[in-house]
Design a protein around this motif. Structure first.
Motif, PDB file in Angstrom:
ATOM      1  N   SER A  72       0.805  -1.222   0.000  1.00 32.26           N
ATOM      2  CA  SER A  72       0.000   0.000   0.000  1.00 32.26           C
ATOM      3  C   SER A  72       0.837   1.271   0.000  1.00 32.26           C
ATOM      4  CB  SER A  72      -0.941   0.003   1.208  1.00 32.26           C
ATOM      5  OG  SER A  72      -0.194  -0.120   2.422  1.00 32.26           O
ATOM      6  N   ASP A  73       2.160   1.152   0.266  1.00 32.28           N
ATOM      7  CA  ASP A  73       3.053   2.318   0.285  1.00 32.28           C
ATOM      8  C   ASP A  73       3.661   2.614  -1.080  1.00 32.28           C
ATOM      9  OD1 ASP A  73       2.822   2.681   3.123  1.00 32.28           O
ATOM     10  OD2 ASP A  73       4.255   1.035   3.415  1.00 32.28           O
ATOM     11  N   LEU A  74       3.504   1.707  -2.053  1.00 37.22           N
ATOM     12  CA  LEU A  74       4.261   1.822  -3.301  1.00 37.22           C
ATOM     13  C   LEU A  74       3.856   3.039  -4.127  1.00 37.22           C
ATOM     14  CD1 LEU A  74       4.451  -1.943  -4.308  1.00 37.22           C
ATOM     15  CD2 LEU A  74       6.228  -0.528  -3.242  1.00 37.22           C
ATOM     16  N   GLN A  75       2.568   3.400  -4.102  1.00 34.66           N
ATOM     17  CA  GLN A  75       2.136   4.579  -4.848  1.00 34.66           C
ATOM     18  C   GLN A  75       2.753   5.842  -4.248  1.00 34.66           C
ATOM     19  OE1 GLN A  75       0.394   4.347  -7.739  1.00 34.66           O
ATOM     20  NE2 GLN A  75       0.923   6.519  -7.939  1.00 34.66           N
ATOM     21  N   LEU A  76       2.821   5.913  -2.910  1.00 30.89           N
ATOM     22  CA  LEU A  76       3.481   7.037  -2.233  1.00 30.89           C
ATOM     23  C   LEU A  76       4.956   7.090  -2.625  1.00 30.89           C
ATOM     24  CD1 LEU A  76       3.575   9.314  -0.094  1.00 30.89           C
ATOM     25  CD2 LEU A  76       3.983   7.529   1.625  1.00 30.89           C
ATOM     26  N   LEU A  77       5.585   5.941  -2.684  1.00 29.19           N
ATOM     27  CA  LEU A  77       7.000   5.878  -3.057  1.00 29.19           C
ATOM     28  C   LEU A  77       7.203   6.418  -4.473  1.00 29.19           C
ATOM     29  CD1 LEU A  77       9.537   4.914  -1.562  1.00 29.19           C
ATOM     30  CD2 LEU A  77       9.291   2.707  -2.719  1.00 29.19           C
ATOM     31  N   CYS A  78       6.297   6.052  -5.385  1.00 32.07           N
ATOM     32  CA  CYS A  78       6.390   6.564  -6.759  1.00 32.07           C
ATOM     33  C   CYS A  78       6.280   8.090  -6.779  1.00 32.07           C
ATOM     34  CB  CYS A  78       5.292   5.945  -7.625  1.00 32.07           C
ATOM     35  SG  CYS A  78       5.532   4.189  -7.997  1.00 32.07           S
ATOM     36  N   ARG A  79       5.349   8.632  -5.975  1.00 29.79           N
ATOM     37  CA  ARG A  79       5.201  10.092  -5.922  1.00 29.79           C
ATOM     38  C   ARG A  79       6.474  10.748  -5.436  1.00 29.79           C
ATOM     39  NH1 ARG A  79       3.802  13.945  -2.267  1.00 29.79           N
ATOM     40  NH2 ARG A  79       3.129  12.514  -0.608  1.00 29.79           N
ATOM     41  N   TRP A  80       7.107  10.165  -4.424  1.00 31.51           N
ATOM     42  CA  TRP A  80       8.361  10.732  -3.913  1.00 31.51           C
ATOM     43  C   TRP A  80       9.465  10.682  -4.963  1.00 31.51           C
ATOM     44  CZ3 TRP A  80       8.161   7.983   1.519  1.00 31.51           C
ATOM     45  CH2 TRP A  80       7.313   8.694   2.361  1.00 31.51           C
ATOM     46  N   PHE A  81       9.547   9.579  -5.702  1.00 27.18           N
ATOM     47  CA  PHE A  81      10.596   9.463  -6.720  1.00 27.18           C
ATOM     48  C   PHE A  81      10.411  10.480  -7.845  1.00 27.18           C
ATOM     49  CE2 PHE A  81      11.656   5.114  -5.112  1.00 27.18           C
ATOM     50  CZ  PHE A  81      13.025   5.320  -4.968  1.00 27.18           C
ATOM     51  N   ASP A  82       9.205  11.026  -7.982  1.00 27.23           N
ATOM     52  CA  ASP A  82       8.955  12.062  -8.998  1.00 27.23           C
ATOM     53  C   ASP A  82       9.387  13.451  -8.529  1.00 27.23           C
ATOM     54  OD1 ASP A  82       7.925  10.327 -10.862  1.00 27.23           O
ATOM     55  OD2 ASP A  82       5.836  10.617 -10.244  1.00 27.23           O
ATOM     56  N   GLN A  83       9.670  13.600  -7.226  1.00 28.79           N
ATOM     57  CA  GLN A  83      10.029  14.912  -6.694  1.00 28.79           C
ATOM     58  C   GLN A  83      11.414  15.331  -7.219  1.00 28.79           C
ATOM     59  OE1 GLN A  83       7.956  16.846  -4.678  1.00 28.79           O
ATOM     60  NE2 GLN A  83       6.505  15.233  -5.248  1.00 28.79           N
ATOM     61  N   PRO A  84      11.568  16.574  -7.683  1.00 24.99           N
ATOM     62  CA  PRO A  84      12.869  17.003  -8.227  1.00 24.99           C
ATOM     63  C   PRO A  84      14.019  16.835  -7.239  1.00 24.99           C
ATOM     64  CG  PRO A  84      11.155  18.573  -8.815  1.00 24.99           C
ATOM     65  CD  PRO A  84      10.529  17.604  -7.855  1.00 24.99           C
ATOM     66  N   HIS A  85      13.772  17.119  -5.949  1.00 27.13           N
ATOM     67  CA  HIS A  85      14.874  17.030  -4.984  1.00 27.13           C
ATOM     68  C   HIS A  85      15.298  15.581  -4.752  1.00 27.13           C
ATOM     69  CE1 HIS A  85      11.482  16.260  -2.197  1.00 27.13           C
ATOM     70  NE2 HIS A  85      12.374  15.629  -1.461  1.00 27.13           N
ATOM     71  N   VAL A  86      14.424  14.615  -5.015  1.00 25.74           N
ATOM     72  CA  VAL A  86      14.797  13.202  -4.929  1.00 25.74           C
ATOM     73  C   VAL A  86      15.480  12.760  -6.221  1.00 25.74           C
ATOM     74  CG1 VAL A  86      13.942  10.838  -4.656  1.00 25.74           C
ATOM     75  CG2 VAL A  86      12.958  12.698  -3.290  1.00 25.74           C
ATOM     76  N   LYS A  87      14.910  13.142  -7.345  1.00 27.42           N
ATOM     77  CA  LYS A  87      15.465  12.761  -8.647  1.00 27.42           C
ATOM     78  C   LYS A  87      16.904  13.241  -8.829  1.00 27.42           C
ATOM     79  CE  LYS A  87      11.579  12.215 -11.841  1.00 27.42           C
ATOM     80  NZ  LYS A  87      11.959  11.413 -12.998  1.00 27.42           N
ATOM     81  N   GLN A  88      17.219  14.378  -8.222  1.00 25.04           N
ATOM     82  CA  GLN A  88      18.554  14.952  -8.412  1.00 25.04           C
ATOM     83  C   GLN A  88      19.654  13.975  -8.019  1.00 25.04           C
ATOM     84  OE1 GLN A  88      19.264  18.542  -6.179  1.00 25.04           O
ATOM     85  NE2 GLN A  88      21.234  18.947  -7.175  1.00 25.04           N
ATOM     86  N   TRP A  89      19.418  13.195  -6.953  1.00 21.17           N
ATOM     87  CA  TRP A  89      20.456  12.293  -6.451  1.00 21.17           C
ATOM     88  C   TRP A  89      20.059  10.822  -6.506  1.00 21.17           C
ATOM     89  CZ3 TRP A  89      24.488  15.178  -6.345  1.00 21.17           C
ATOM     90  CH2 TRP A  89      24.385  16.529  -5.987  1.00 21.17           C
ATOM     91  N   TRP A  90      18.831  10.541  -6.843  1.00 21.13           N
ATOM     92  CA  TRP A  90      18.348   9.157  -6.773  1.00 21.13           C
ATOM     93  C   TRP A  90      17.424   8.930  -7.965  1.00 21.13           C
ATOM     94  CZ3 TRP A  90      17.593   6.541  -1.473  1.00 21.13           C
ATOM     95  CH2 TRP A  90      17.270   5.193  -1.630  1.00 21.13           C
ATOM     96  N   ASP A  91      17.986   8.825  -9.160  1.00 19.95           N
ATOM     97  CA  ASP A  91      17.181   8.683 -10.367  1.00 19.95           C
ATOM     98  C   ASP A  91      17.646   7.464 -11.140  1.00 19.95           C
ATOM     99  OD1 ASP A  91      15.520   8.978 -12.491  1.00 19.95           O
ATOM    100  OD2 ASP A  91      16.405  10.836 -13.257  1.00 19.95           O
ATOM    101  N   ASP A  92      16.915   6.358 -10.993  1.00 22.47           N
ATOM    102  CA  ASP A  92      17.225   5.139 -11.741  1.00 22.47           C
ATOM    103  C   ASP A  92      16.502   5.105 -13.085  1.00 22.47           C
ATOM    104  OD1 ASP A  92      18.821   4.244  -9.686  1.00 22.47           O
ATOM    105  OD2 ASP A  92      17.215   3.130  -8.706  1.00 22.47           O
ATOM    106  N   LYS A  93      15.787   6.211 -13.403  1.00 20.19           N
ATOM    107  CA  LYS A  93      15.060   6.323 -14.666  1.00 20.19           C
ATOM    108  C   LYS A  93      14.085   5.153 -14.844  1.00 20.19           C
ATOM    109  CE  LYS A  93      18.868   8.861 -16.874  1.00 20.19           C
ATOM    110  NZ  LYS A  93      18.511  10.032 -16.126  1.00 20.19           N
TER     111      LYS A  93
END
Length: 603
Positions: free
Chosen positions: A186-207
């Motif tokens: 049930s947390d996976l959709q929240l995790l996807c939203r976080w991975f879309d955040q620019p401040h997360v993508k800057q250092w953690w982007d597996d594309k």
């Protein structure tokens, strides 16, 4: 180069009352301008406030002083809550935090406030309150960033009969506010939203697409080797954090890590919670959780060298820089924290060799055979070296100055006495950064037979650190970490007859890692030191006997394990019995290590 001033926080003394009053008045005149008539602010009495602060100090009210290079720039006053609707045994209060206006907006308020929280917790309080001028938007924003929550409680304070100051109460639960819940589907959709955040993508982007993210992290649910969590700040999910067993996963990231080491990865997903100190708190709470497991002894993480904000956060959370590594994703810094607090308390003062460089330990061959068979390494007390009677001693000028320094509560005990006592409770095991003829000449003994062990520097340090809780003083059977701190560093060479430190009372460890260049620079020494937790007085062991600091110590060391883990890279011999020694060592090891390891070791 601009020097960064040294920040220190201490408890106020009676002699501080005047400076506290000066800062208090200067701060009021700035903060309350526009809220209190100028005529009142301009006539505030430093003398009157000095008397009030002096009385509070004499009454043991806890007042914290923050200094920059010994210059007081701010203070905080804390104690039980004065509010009648709170329990003063459980609720503490920050009754004042003030800085001289010249030192505002330098990050000092956060540092002093965090120290106030720690002090209040130590005093037994589970909650803190603070009253803030309702119109002081800047202060309210600061305390909200520090985790305080606004309440509906308002009071009107009358000042100087004519001025009413409306204040609002803020509350904060003390202790780390983070908890961690294992990742669920049930947390996976929240995790996807976080991975879309620019401040997360800057250092953690597996594309990865959302479906790929869900598949990747769904596979980790219930995985014993990679264990993901959602981090909650009280009841709100704000970030992701996971740990993994470094020797079981990584695909080339951590080839040298052993059982007991876990890596962590983390980010704060909610942008509103960035730059508020929560990253440090989250890592501290998670590290505390991990170290409750007796099998976990070390935490590591990698960080991009350009991610300066993360590096600063990790350092504040207690991780230390260990060097750089080549990873499948490129060069990264590696940082680490150890469970045992006896490990490297002075690492920031000492220089380390290059990662994975070789260290050479050359000793008499008969001594090495004894060490190998009985599984120990040998440390000698630094004031008993026959070839260097001044080892770890103060330079003459420093000794003269420290002899004039007296302890406030022990006027007959000088700084010189303190350094001498520290020196008599410090031991060293010495290596060289180069395999030179000097070593073979001076350490072969009377029978001209020597053995040289080549250690991988990074693995040796980590091998000792991760096993310190089980390491014994074989002389007495006591755990090493119960009595000693362990440090590692390259020796600095200089003129023993000059005041090389440039300060009156340096940390004693600085003398342990200094030697006279005129006599000993050829040694190119790397040193492991053991410094007693208690630098003076008697030490009673659990069996009722006293520890008398013998001239040498035997520290348990598993040579077979060290060979198998490539902590020891090579063993070589010199002297008239070279082939005989090689055969003797080979016969001893052949049933304990593989033939491949044996050939590598003795090649």
């Amino acid at each position: 180069m601009k020097m960064i001033p040294k920040r220190t926080i201490r408890i106020a003394k009676e002699s501080d009352a005047h400076t506290i009053a000066v800062i208090h008045v200067a701060s009021w005149q700035k903060i309350y301008r526009g809220h209190i008539p100028d005529a009142i602010l301009d006539n505030l009495s430093i003398h009157e406030r000095e008397g009030k602060w002096l009385a509070l100090i004499k009454n043991n009210i806890r007042i914290l002083i923050i200094e920059l290079d010994s210059l007081m720039v701010g203070f905080a006053s804390i104690g039980p809550s004065r509010d009648t609707d709170t329990d003063p045994t459980k609720c503490g209060e920050i009754s004042a935090i003030y800085f001289h206006p010249d030192y505002w907006r330098q990050g000092l308020g956060r540092k002093l406030c965090n120290r106030a929280f720690s002090e209040l917790e130590e005093m037994g309080f589970s909650e803190a309150t603070v009253w803030i001028l309702k119109e002081n938007a800047q202060a309210r924003k600061f305390y909200e960033k520090m985790g305080f929550k606004e309440t509906s409680d308002i009071k009107a304070d009358k000042y100087d009969n004519d001025v009413i100051l409306n204040e609002i109460r803020y509350r904060k639960k003390l202790g780390n506010p983070f908890s961690f819940k294992p990742l669920q589907e049930s947390d996976l959709q929240l995790l996807c939203r976080w991975f879309d955040q620019p401040h997360v993508k800057q250092w953690w982007d597996d594309k990865l697409t959302h479906d790929q993210i869900k598949n990747k992290y769904s596979e980790r649910i219930g995985n014993p080797d990679i264990v993901p969590f959602i981090a909650y700040l009280e009841d709100k999910p704000i970030g992701f954090i996971q740990y993994y067993h470094a020797n079981k996963v990584g695909k080339g990231w951590w080839p040298n890590e052993v059982e007991g080491t876990v890596g962590i990865d983390q980010f704060i997903g909610e942008e509103d919670f960035l730059n508020r100190g929560y990253g440090k708190q989250m890592i501290c709470a998670f590290g505390h959780k991990l170290f409750q497991d007796p099998a976990i002894k070390k935490i590591i993480l990698d960080v991009d060298p350009n991610n300066h904000r993360a590096i600063h956060c990790y350092e504040n959370a207690g991780l230390r820089m260990m060097g750089s590594i080549d990873t499948p994703d490129g060069v990264a810094y590696i940082m680490a924290a150890y469970k045992n607090q006896s490990i490297e308390p002075h690492h920031y003062l000492l220089k380390k060799p290059q990662p994975d460089s070789l260290l050479y330990k050359t000793i008499r061959s008969d001594y090495f055979i004894n060490m190998l068979e009985d599984n120990y390494i040998y440390f000698r007390r630094v004031d008993t070296y026959h070839d260097d009677i001044r080892d770890s001693d103060q330079p003459d000028e420093d000794k003269h100055l420290s002899g004039k320094s007296k302890f406030e509560n022990a006027p007959n005990y000088s700084g010189k006495d303190y350094y001498n006592d520290c020196r008599a409770r410090t031991y060293a095991c010495c290596f060289s950064t180069e395999n030179t003829p000097h070593l073979w000449k001076h350490y072969s003994g009377s029978n001209n037979s020597a053995t040289c062990l080549a250690f991988n520097s990074s693995r040796l340090i980590d091998f000792l650190n991760t096993r310190i809780s089980e390491t014994l003083l074989k002389n007495i059977g006591a755990p090493l970490s119960h009595l000693f701190y362990i440090n590692y560093g390259l020796v600095t060479y200089g003129d023993l007859n000059s005041q090389f430190m440039g300060e009156l009372l340096p940390t004693p460890i600085q003398y342990v890692y200094f030697k006279d260049a005129n006599k000993y620079s050829e040694e190119k020494e790397f040193r492991i030191s053991l410094s007693c937790h208690i630098p003076m007085g008697k030490i009673k062991l659990t069996d009722g006997s006293f520890f008398n600091f013998p001239e040498s110590l035997q520290i348990s060391f598993d040579f077979i394990q060290a060979i198998n883990l490539h902590v020891i890279e090579k063993i070589s011999f010199s002297g008239k019995h070279e082939e005989k020694l090689k055969t003797q060592i080979s016969d001893y090891l052949k049933n304990k290590i593989s033939n491949i390891e044996l050939k590598r070791l003795l090649a």
